[in-house]
Design a protein around this motif. Sequence first.
Motif, short mmCIF file in Angstrom:
data_model
loop_
_atom_site.label_atom_id
_atom_site.label_comp_id
_atom_site.label_asym_id
_atom_site.label_seq_id
_atom_site.Cartn_x
_atom_site.Cartn_y
_atom_site.Cartn_z
N ALA A 54 -36.85 58.43 10.73
CA ALA A 54 -37.51 57.35 11.46
C ALA A 54 -36.68 56.81 12.63
O ALA A 54 -37.11 55.88 13.31
CB ALA A 54 -37.85 56.21 10.50
N ASP A 55 -35.52 57.39 12.88
CA ASP A 55 -34.63 56.92 13.94
C ASP A 55 -35.05 57.55 15.27
O ASP A 55 -35.40 58.73 15.33
CB ASP A 55 -33.19 57.33 13.59
CG ASP A 55 -32.14 56.64 14.43
OD1 ASP A 55 -32.17 56.80 15.67
OD2 ASP A 55 -31.28 55.95 13.86
N ALA A 56 -34.98 56.79 16.36
CA ALA A 56 -35.33 57.32 17.68
C ALA A 56 -34.45 58.49 18.07
O ALA A 56 -34.86 59.36 18.86
CB ALA A 56 -35.25 56.21 18.73
N ASN A 57 -33.23 58.55 17.53
CA ASN A 57 -32.37 59.70 17.79
C ASN A 57 -33.02 61.00 17.33
O ASN A 57 -32.74 62.07 17.88
CB ASN A 57 -31.03 59.53 17.06
CG ASN A 57 -30.13 58.51 17.73
OD1 ASN A 57 -29.58 58.77 18.79
ND2 ASN A 57 -29.99 57.35 17.12
N HIS A 58 -33.87 60.91 16.31
CA HIS A 58 -34.53 62.11 15.79
C HIS A 58 -35.51 62.67 16.82
O HIS A 58 -35.64 63.89 16.98
CB HIS A 58 -35.23 61.80 14.47
CG HIS A 58 -35.55 63.01 13.67
ND1 HIS A 58 -36.71 63.73 13.85
CD2 HIS A 58 -34.86 63.65 12.68
CE1 HIS A 58 -36.73 64.74 13.00
NE2 HIS A 58 -35.61 64.73 12.29
N ILE A 59 -36.19 61.79 17.53
CA ILE A 59 -37.13 62.23 18.58
C ILE A 59 -36.36 62.94 19.68
O ILE A 59 -36.76 64.03 20.14
CB ILE A 59 -37.89 61.02 19.15
CG1 ILE A 59 -38.71 60.34 18.04
CG2 ILE A 59 -38.79 61.43 20.30
CD1 ILE A 59 -39.34 59.03 18.46
#
Length: 573
Positions: free
Chosen positions: A223-228
Motif C-alpha cells: 500500500a506504499d506509494a513507493n510500490h507504485i
Amino acid sequence: MKSNLRSARWFEPDDLRGFGHRSRLMQMGYSKEDWHGRPVIAIVNTWSDINPCHAHFRLRVEDVKRGVLQAGGFPIELPALSLSENFVKPTTMLYRNLLAIETEELLRSHPVDGAVLMGGCDKTTPGLLLGAISMDLPCIFLPAGPMLRGNLRGEVLGSGADTWKYWDDRRAGKIGIEEWQGVEAGIARSYGHCMTMGTAATMTALADTLGLCLTGSSSIPAADANHIRMAAACGRRAVEMVNENLCPSSVLSRASFDNALNVAMAMGCSTNAIIHLIALSRRAGFPLTLDDFHTAGQRVPVLANIRPSGERYLMEDFFYAGGLKALMVQMGDLLDGTAKTVTGQTLGDEIAGAESFLPDVIRGLDNPVSSEPAMAVLRGNLAPQGAVLKPSAADPRLLNHRGPALVFDSYAEMKARIDEPSLGVTADTVLIMRGAGPQGGPGMPEWGMLPIPKYLLEQGVRDMVRISDARMSGTSYGACILHVSPEAHVGGPLALVQTGDTIVIDARAGRIEMDVSEDELARRRTAWSAPVAKAGRGYGWVYAHHIMQADQGCDFDFLETGFGASAPEPEIL
C-alpha cells in the motif's frame, strides 16, 4: 534494416503470417509506431478477483505498462494462474508446477522479448520463476509486497501467527465470539501478502536475493506509494534488460543460491522455502540439498526480529528498519557481494551504504534474535531422506524429546478425533499425521501445524511435538516436524509407525527415530499396502505420476533441466 528482436519474427516478415499478426494488432487499435523496432514486454499478471494478496495488481499493471512505454518498449499483459493461497483447495502447492509450465509456455509461444513477472502470493513467486528460468528470456520479478499491520483494539496483529494464537484462546475459552470477530475483521487490513515472515515474504525476499528483482523491492509494503514507483521502474528495467540480453542464466550462479540460503536463515524463513529453493536451484543448474539448509542453519543466526521467529515486529517494521538491503549489510561476510542482479550491478554494489535504522528489528551478528537456528534437518529411521523443523519458532524444551506416538491416517481423522479425552493425549505425546505428502495430499497441503487438544489448551499447553509429511504455513510456529520424506503414501517409514511407538527427537543432533526393531518394521512393511490412487485422469493423474518428493523440491520429473532439451523456438510458417 531487420530487427534482431525475437518479436520481429512475428511482426516483420512480408508474408501471409506477418500480415496476419500486424493486422490483428491493428484490430486492437495499435499502429506500426507502437510495436515496430520496440522490445515487446510480456507482463505476466497473476491478479484475480479472489486473490487478496494481488488485489492491487489490477492497477499496478498499468504502472508497469507506463514504465515499459517510457523506456521505448511495447507492453502486453498476459494473465496467468492466480493461485490464491487462501481459497484454492486442497492446496496451491498442487498447482505451483502448473503455473511454472504456463509461464514457460506463455513466454515461448508469444511474440515477446522479455517479461515482468507479477507475483507474491505463496506459490506464485516460485511458479513464475521456475518457468522463467527454463525459458530464459530477460525477466524481472515484481513482488506484491506485504500488507499493512493488523489491528485489534490497539494491539498489532500478524497474519497467520495471531490466527492460530487467538483460535487456541477461543478453543480454550479465554475469548468469546465478539473478540474473535474483531480478529477476523482486523487481521488483514489492506491488499498485499502476509506481513509476517511467512512463505510469501520469504520467497519474494529470496527472489530479491537471487538478483531477480530491483534490489530491496521485496520489502516495500503493497500500500506504499513507493510500490507504485517500483512497478514503473520494473517496466523500464525490463526494456533495458532486453537491450542488454540479460537473462536469468546470465544472473544466477552458485553464489546467488548460497546467498539465498544464508539470507533465508537470517530472516527466520518459512519452512516452505526449502522446497521452493531446491526446485529453483535444480532448474538453474546449481542444485541445493537438504544438507545445505542444515549447514546454513548452523552457520547463520536469525537477525530479522519478525514474527513468527521474532517476538514483536512485522514486515512493515522491517521496511522502516531498512528492509532487505539492511539485513544483507548486517550479514557481512556471510553474503557474497560479487553475485549479479537484474539491475546490471552486483549485489554488493546494490546494498552499499544500507544500514539498519531500527536495530531491534534488524539485528547484528552479535545480537541474534534466537539462539536456535531458523532451520534444522532431521534424519533417521522415520525420515531417511529427511524432515525439517524450525527450531527458532519452537519451544526449546521440545527440541530434545522422547514420547509416545498418537497416529492419524488423515487430516480428516485427526480433525474429527483430536479433542476426544479418551485418546489419552498428554503434553509429552507425539502427534503424527500421515497421508498428506506430495502424492498423499495430494499437493502436500499446509496441514502440518496439528491442533493441540482442547483439554490441553485449557491446561495452558501451547506447544507439542507434531510430525507429518505435510507442510505448514510459514506464518505458523511450534515444534512441528514437516516434509517427512519419503512420504507415507509411497511407503515411506512414516507409513509403518503405530500409536504407542516411542518417538525420539534430537533436533540439535539432526535425529528423528521410532524406537522399533528392524524385524518389527520389516513385518509391518510386508503387511502394508499402497493407497488407492485419487485421480484416474486429468491433471491429478499427471501430478501423481510425475511429482518428486519434498527433499527434491516437488518439481515434476519431466520439468527438471536434466530431463531433456527444452522445446525450440516456435516455427512461424
